[in-house]
Design an enzyme around this catalytic site. Structure first.
Site, PDB file in Angstrom:
ATOM      1  N   GLU A  91      -0.255 -11.716  -7.599  1.00 30.13           N
ATOM      2  CA  GLU A  91       0.959 -12.428  -6.694  1.00 30.13           C
ATOM      3  C   GLU A  91       1.761 -12.853  -7.149  1.00 30.13           C
ATOM      4  O   GLU A  91       2.924 -12.576  -6.495  1.00 30.13           O
ATOM      5  CB  GLU A  91       0.333 -12.880  -6.016  1.00 30.13           C
ATOM      6  CG  GLU A  91      -1.137 -12.936  -4.568  1.00 30.13           C
ATOM      7  CD  GLU A  91      -2.558 -12.279  -5.234  1.00 30.13           C
ATOM      8  OE1 GLU A  91      -2.511 -12.039  -6.362  1.00 30.13           O
ATOM      9  OE2 GLU A  91      -3.099 -12.457  -4.676  1.00 30.13           O
ATOM     10  N   GLY A 146      -5.426 -10.236  -2.556  1.00 32.04           N
ATOM     11  CA  GLY A 146      -6.906 -10.459  -1.692  1.00 32.04           C
ATOM     12  C   GLY A 146      -7.439  -9.699  -1.544  1.00 32.04           C
ATOM     13  O   GLY A 146      -8.866  -9.980  -1.152  1.00 32.04           O
ATOM     14  N   GLU A 186      -9.980 -11.192  -4.337  1.00 28.17           N
ATOM     15  CA  GLU A 186      -9.967 -12.506  -3.195  1.00 28.17           C
ATOM     16  C   GLU A 186     -11.955 -11.900  -2.215  1.00 28.17           C
ATOM     17  O   GLU A 186     -12.104 -13.388  -2.211  1.00 28.17           O
ATOM     18  CB  GLU A 186      -9.047 -13.143  -3.002  1.00 28.17           C
ATOM     19  CG  GLU A 186      -7.954 -13.893  -3.436  1.00 28.17           C
ATOM     20  CD  GLU A 186      -6.366 -14.235  -2.848  1.00 28.17           C
ATOM     21  OE1 GLU A 186      -5.896 -13.432  -2.194  1.00 28.17           O
ATOM     22  OE2 GLU A 186      -6.569 -15.626  -2.805  1.00 28.17           O
ATOM     23  N   ALA A 197      -3.778  -7.501  -0.311  1.00 27.67           N
ATOM     24  CA  ALA A 197      -3.251  -7.337   1.053  1.00 27.67           C
ATOM     25  C   ALA A 197      -2.200  -6.735   1.386  1.00 27.67           C
ATOM     26  O   ALA A 197      -1.288  -6.109   0.526  1.00 27.67           O
ATOM     27  CB  ALA A 197      -2.157  -9.621   1.212  1.00 27.67           C
TER      28      ALA A 197
HETATM   29  N1  CAA Z   1       0.001  -3.037   0.410  1.00 27.86           N
HETATM   30  C1  CAA Z   1       0.856  -2.188   1.104  1.00 27.86           C
HETATM   31  N2  CAA Z   1       1.415  -0.209   0.260  1.00 27.86           N
HETATM   32  C2  CAA Z   1       0.211  -1.060  -0.909  1.00 27.86           C
HETATM   33  C3  CAA Z   1      -0.326  -1.877  -1.171  1.00 27.86           C
HETATM   34  C4  CAA Z   1       0.171  -2.899  -0.972  1.00 27.86           C
HETATM   35  N3  CAA Z   1      -0.475  -4.228  -1.142  1.00 27.86           N
HETATM   36  N4  CAA Z   1      -0.384  -1.616  -3.151  1.00 27.86           N
HETATM   37  C5  CAA Z   1       0.079  -0.219  -2.927  1.00 27.86           C
HETATM   38  N5  CAA Z   1       0.688   0.266  -1.486  1.00 27.86           N
HETATM   39  C6  CAA Z   1       0.989   1.567  -0.936  1.00 27.86           C
HETATM   40  C7  CAA Z   1       2.520   2.281  -1.973  1.00 27.86           C
HETATM   41  O1  CAA Z   1       3.966   1.344  -1.007  1.00 27.86           O
HETATM   42  C8  CAA Z   1       2.303   3.484  -1.839  1.00 27.86           C
HETATM   43  O2  CAA Z   1       2.752   3.628  -0.359  1.00 27.86           O
HETATM   44  P1  CAA Z   1       3.722   4.880  -0.458  1.00 27.86           P
HETATM   45  O3  CAA Z   1       3.006   6.023  -0.906  1.00 27.86           O
HETATM   46  O4  CAA Z   1       3.773   5.240   0.985  1.00 27.86           O
HETATM   47  O5  CAA Z   1       4.793   5.788  -0.951  1.00 27.86           O
HETATM   48  C9  CAA Z   1       1.338   3.345  -2.084  1.00 27.86           C
HETATM   49  O6  CAA Z   1       0.412   2.858  -1.510  1.00 27.86           O
HETATM   50  C10 CAA Z   1       0.599   4.094  -2.648  1.00 27.86           C
HETATM   51  O7  CAA Z   1       0.704   2.843  -3.916  1.00 27.86           O
HETATM   52  P2  CAA Z   1       1.455   3.203  -5.153  1.00 27.86           P
HETATM   53  O8  CAA Z   1       2.426   4.043  -5.906  1.00 27.86           O
HETATM   54  O9  CAA Z   1       1.869   2.036  -6.206  1.00 27.86           O
HETATM   55  O10 CAA Z   1      -0.177   4.595  -6.182  1.00 27.86           O
HETATM   56  P3  CAA Z   1      -0.542   3.891  -7.390  1.00 27.86           P
HETATM   57  O11 CAA Z   1      -2.117   4.648  -7.626  1.00 27.86           O
HETATM   58  O12 CAA Z   1       0.767   4.108  -8.516  1.00 27.86           O
HETATM   59  O13 CAA Z   1      -0.996   2.692  -7.614  1.00 27.86           O
HETATM   60  C11 CAA Z   1      -1.817   0.120  -6.823  1.00 27.86           C
HETATM   61  C12 CAA Z   1      -2.033   1.445  -6.742  1.00 27.86           C
HETATM   62  C13 CAA Z   1      -2.451  -0.284  -8.701  1.00 27.86           C
HETATM   63  C14 CAA Z   1      -2.604  -0.533  -6.122  1.00 27.86           C
HETATM   64  C15 CAA Z   1      -0.404  -0.171  -6.885  1.00 27.86           C
HETATM   65  O14 CAA Z   1      -0.191   0.077  -6.097  1.00 27.86           O
HETATM   66  C16 CAA Z   1      -0.419  -1.734  -6.760  1.00 27.86           C
HETATM   67  O15 CAA Z   1      -0.188  -2.589  -8.392  1.00 27.86           O
HETATM   68  N6  CAA Z   1       0.168  -2.049  -5.324  1.00 27.86           N
HETATM   69  C17 CAA Z   1       0.327  -3.814  -4.978  1.00 27.86           C
HETATM   70  C18 CAA Z   1      -1.135  -4.461  -5.259  1.00 27.86           C
HETATM   71  C19 CAA Z   1      -0.986  -5.546  -5.076  1.00 27.86           C
HETATM   72  O16 CAA Z   1       0.140  -6.400  -5.432  1.00 27.86           O
HETATM   73  N7  CAA Z   1      -1.588  -6.129  -4.525  1.00 27.86           N
HETATM   74  C20 CAA Z   1      -1.762  -8.117  -4.735  1.00 27.86           C
HETATM   75  C21 CAA Z   1      -1.491  -8.177  -2.636  1.00 27.86           C
HETATM   76  S1  CAA Z   1      -0.841 -10.017  -2.721  1.00 27.86           S
HETATM   77  C22 CAA Z   1      -1.964 -10.547  -2.047  1.00 27.86           C
HETATM   78  O17 CAA Z   1      -3.521  -9.558  -1.713  1.00 27.86           O
HETATM   79  C23 CAA Z   1      -1.243 -11.810  -1.230  1.00 27.86           C
HETATM   80  C24 CAA Z   1      -3.035 -12.245  -1.176  1.00 27.86           C
HETATM   81  O18 CAA Z   1      -3.608 -13.602  -1.877  1.00 27.86           O
HETATM   82  C25 CAA Z   1      -3.009 -12.487   0.740  1.00 27.86           C
END
Ligand code: CAA
Length: 691
Positions: free
Chosen positions: A124, A101, A104, A62
């Site tokens: 999450e 997500g 998912e 998400a």
């Molecule tokens: N939402 C919004 N922005 C996100 C994002 C997300 N889920 N994941 C990453 N980003 C953004 C970061 O903020 C960053 O933005 P900036 O460049 O503007 O700073 C950019 O994407 C790149 O992220 P990283 O610097 O972290 O890049 P990375 O390559 O080192 O890692 C990643 C990539 C593994 C995807 C890491 O960003 C990560 O772990 N993201 C979070 C994943 C997460 O927690 N997902 C679950 C969300 S909750 C959900 O999905 C609930 C549901 O059930 C509906």
């Protein structure tokens, strides 16, 4: 902008998701995905759909920045209903990460193919929530709750091969991922109506339920203050007891409650603050780090040894330097022992230990640093010692080598001035134990070259650290604020509180240890020596040290540590000594509630944080939060001191500080101008732009 494009490969449609940087499921992508699925299903010439993705991620989940705001239609569960209930099979082609997500989406598909490097997970829990789009219902149906629950409880992703073993993906393929997904889609289409993950029942057996309940019981005992672990258990239990639609609705209701909780907000703040900290004013992509192939660490004590381990863990050869053979051998042996604990615990093999040890070369004398691309000095914390080392280093280090000091407090400009190359000198402040703690404070004295700072940042990441660049001042960000807390703790003792009360207030807040238990563990003599060198006093702390009560190592400090006792016990003599100090200072002792103690400990830290921002020592308040979250065990779900202060209300902090300043006559407790201004404007620290 269109975030999904559709192409055809024979009778199969391929919808490619393209929403940089990580294909997060924001409103536009949800809408485009729903449109794509609807269009493809209505196309009589298409027999199946492949969901593929452009870029480095399948879908990172998400869009976290949308959380806590009203969600635009369609919401993710609606999109997933469309996918799962489609009349033609939908296959996910997973490269990079499929998280939250994102996984998912893949779970709602009828088949999943992944590249070997793909990672799949439901993280999450780390954001204070639970999966909210069917993860808790579909993952247990697909792989069994006893395997699904630990994945969701840890939030750690699994690699593609493990996902295959678990039954989470159908195939792992090398090479052309989309072609493999198209092939699977065709096979599924040939079988007729696709099977929905939500209809799979055979994994949810009685035995699986019992195994899950045992894990749930264990998790309940360990879940601490996080309400989402409990919600996760409740949601997963629904997979056994409720039909899919009801299970999904139940999960969504739990998710909706958690996402507005302050604890989830704090964890999300930390997620973005950590990424923000990576953006350092004045250091953009055009500044190239210097290559680092070999390192040297000067000082083989606890810190130096821990830093050498960081290099070895990252596969970088490192020379560990001491002034005598005996010293270096002692340090080297301690590293071997530390790795030995990991081997004993089963988290490291003997072979790995030997590989890491082989990367560490013990040596005597600074000349051994001649080949290093970076030298980190971790010697005795005294300016004279540091200057002597840097002067000597200047003569032997190769041109262009980065010269770093691990000093916790001292002036980097003065250290750099001991060399003829001050532009190559900066601070790299590790936190104890250096091989474990994530924080790396990179101290940027005036005049240091931008590429030297960039090198320290890049190296920090290679070492698995969270680098935060800070300005050069006494104690930098973390220790400068810690000093305020230490002073506040002493003031509380004199005013009427006792060590165990102060410590309990802080552990109640979520810290692992209070200031006095911590000081006893680290050694009370450290602070004593530092105070004496700066001409400072602290009546209680000094009196305790004068008696030789240095803490755990001497069997007593603020607490008593009788033989074999791990936790300190109250010491009537210490309590009498404290009362004596109060009497001498003419203070009428009074009792304090935990809330009062907390405010008195934390508000001065926030005040110092405000000064740190005013002076540009930290670029953003989020950087300060990351320092405390990753270096000082500030409870993650409280978001760091500056985030906490905003949650309390800056006006409240200002009022409390004014009261404290008036009561104690200590001008340093007067609210910082920045704090006053923001409070008066009704703004938070986060309203400030990067310095
Ligand atoms: N939402 C919004 N922005 C996100 C994002 C997300 N889920 N994941 C990453 N980003 C953004 C970061 O903020 C960053 O933005 P900036 O460049 O503007 O700073 C950019 O994407 C790149 O992220 P990283 O610097 O972290 O890049 P990375 O390559 O080192 O890692 C990643 C990539 C593994 C995807 C890491 O960003 C990560 O772990 N993201 C979070 C994943 C997460 O927690 N997902 C679950 C969300 S909750 C959900 O999905 C609930 C549901 O059930 C509906």
């Amino acid at each position: 902008m269109q975030t999904v494009r559709i192409a055809r490969q024979g009778s199969v449609a391929v919808a490619t998701i393209d929403n940089p940087p990580v294909n997060a499921l924001g409103a536009a992508l949800r809408r485009d995905l729903a449109t794509a699925v609807t269009e493809v299903m209505a196309d009589p010439e298409v027999e199946a759909l492949v969901l593929a993705a452009a870029g480095r991620a399948f879908i990172a989940g998400a869009d976290i920045s949308e959380f806590g705001k009203p969600l635009a239609q369609p919401i993710l569960p609606e999109v997933l209903d469309l996918i799962e209930n489609a009349a033609k099979p939908v296959v996910a082609a997973i490269q990079g990460v499929a998280l939250g997500g994102g996984l998912e989406v893949a779970l709602a598909c009828h088949g999943r193919v992944a590249l070997p490097a793909a990672k799949l997970g439901l993280p999450e829990i780390k954001l204070g929530i639970i999966p909210g789009a069917g993860g808790t219902q579909r993952l247990p149906r697909l792989i069994g709750a006893a395997k699904a629950f630990p994945m969701m409880l840890s939030g750690e992703p699994v690699a593609a091969q493990k996902a295959l073993d678990l039954g989470l993906v159908d195939r792992v393929v090398e090479g052309d991922l989309v072609a493999a997904a198209v092939a699977l889609a065709q096979e599924l289409a040939a079988k007729g109506r696709p099977r929905k993950t939500g209809e799979i029942a055979e994994k949810l057996t009685q035995a699986d339920r019992e195994a899950f309940e045992a894990l749930a019981k264990d998790a309940t005992a360990k879940s601490g203050d996080m309400p989402n672990a409990m919600a996760l258990i409740e949601a997963v239990r629904g997979a056994f007891t409720l039909p899919l639609a009801e299970g999904l609705a139940h999960e969504r209701a739990l998710f909706a409650r958690l996402v507005v909780d302050e604890r989830s907000k704090a964890l999300r703040h930390a997620f973005f603050a950590e990424r923000e900290a990576a953006k350092v004013p004045g250091i953009d992509d055009s500044v190239k780090p210097r290559p680092i192939a070999r390192a040297a660490v000067i000082g083989a004590g606890t810190m130096g040894g821990g830093i050498a381990m960081c290099f070895a863990n990252a596969g970088i050869p490192v020379t560990l330097i001491e002034t005598s053979q005996e010293q270096v051998e002692k340090g080297h042996a301690r590293i071997r022992d530390t790795y030995g604990f990991s081997v004993k615990r089963g988290s490291m093999t003997e072979a790995t230990r030997e590989q890491r040890m082989a990367l560490i070369t013990p040596a005597v004398g600074i000349a051994a640093a001649a080949e290093a691309d970076i030298v980190i000095e971790a010697a005795f914390e005294e300016m004279g010692v540091k200057r002597e080392i840097f002067g000597a280093l200047d003569k032997v280090a190769k041109p262009g080598a980065v010269l770093a000091s691990n000093t916790s407090y001292l002036d980097l400009t003065e250290i750099a001035a001991a060399t003829t190359r001050p532009a190559d000198v900066l601070g790299m402040h590790f936190f104890s134990p250096a091989n474990v703690m994530k924080l790396l404070e990179i101290v940027r004295p005036e005049g240091v070259a931008a590429d030297v700072v960039a090198t320290a940042i890049a190296l920090g990441r290679r070492l698995g650290k969270v680098p935060v660049v800070v300005g050069n001042c006494f104690g930098f960000v973390g220790n400068r604020m810690l000093e305020q807390r230490t002073r506040a703790a002493e003031r509380l003792l004199v005013a009427g509180a006792l060590p165990h009360e102060v410590d309990a207030a802080l552990t109640g807040f979520g810290f692992k240890m209070g200031p006095f238990a911590m000081s006893d563990l680290a050694g009370n003599d450290i602070g004593w020596r530092s105070r004496k060198s700066r001409g400072k006093t602290a009546a209680v702390a000094d009196a305790i040290c004068e008696r030789g009560w240095f803490g755990q190592k001497t069997g007593r400090g603020y607490y008593l540590y009788p033989e074999g006792a791990r936790a300190g016990q109250r010491d009537p003599e210490v309590e009498a000594l404290i009362a004596d100090v109060s009497a001498k200072e003419g203070v009428a002792r009074r009792s304090f509630t935990s809330e009062e103690i907390l405010a008195r400990l934390l508000d001065p830290m926030v005040n110092e944080g405000a000064r740190i921002l005013e002076e540009g020592i930290a670029a953003r308040s989020g950087d300060i939060d990351i320092v405390w979250l990753t270096g000082y065990n500030w409870p993650a779900w409280r978001g760091g001191p500056m985030h906490w202060a905003e949650a309390v209300g800056l006006d409240v902090i200002v009022r409390r500080l004014e009261e404290q300043a008036a009561e104690s006559g200590d001008a340093s407790l007067e609210p910082a101008p920045l704090l006053r201004r923001l409070a008066a404007e009704g703004k938070g620290f986060s309203a400030l732009k990067a310095a």
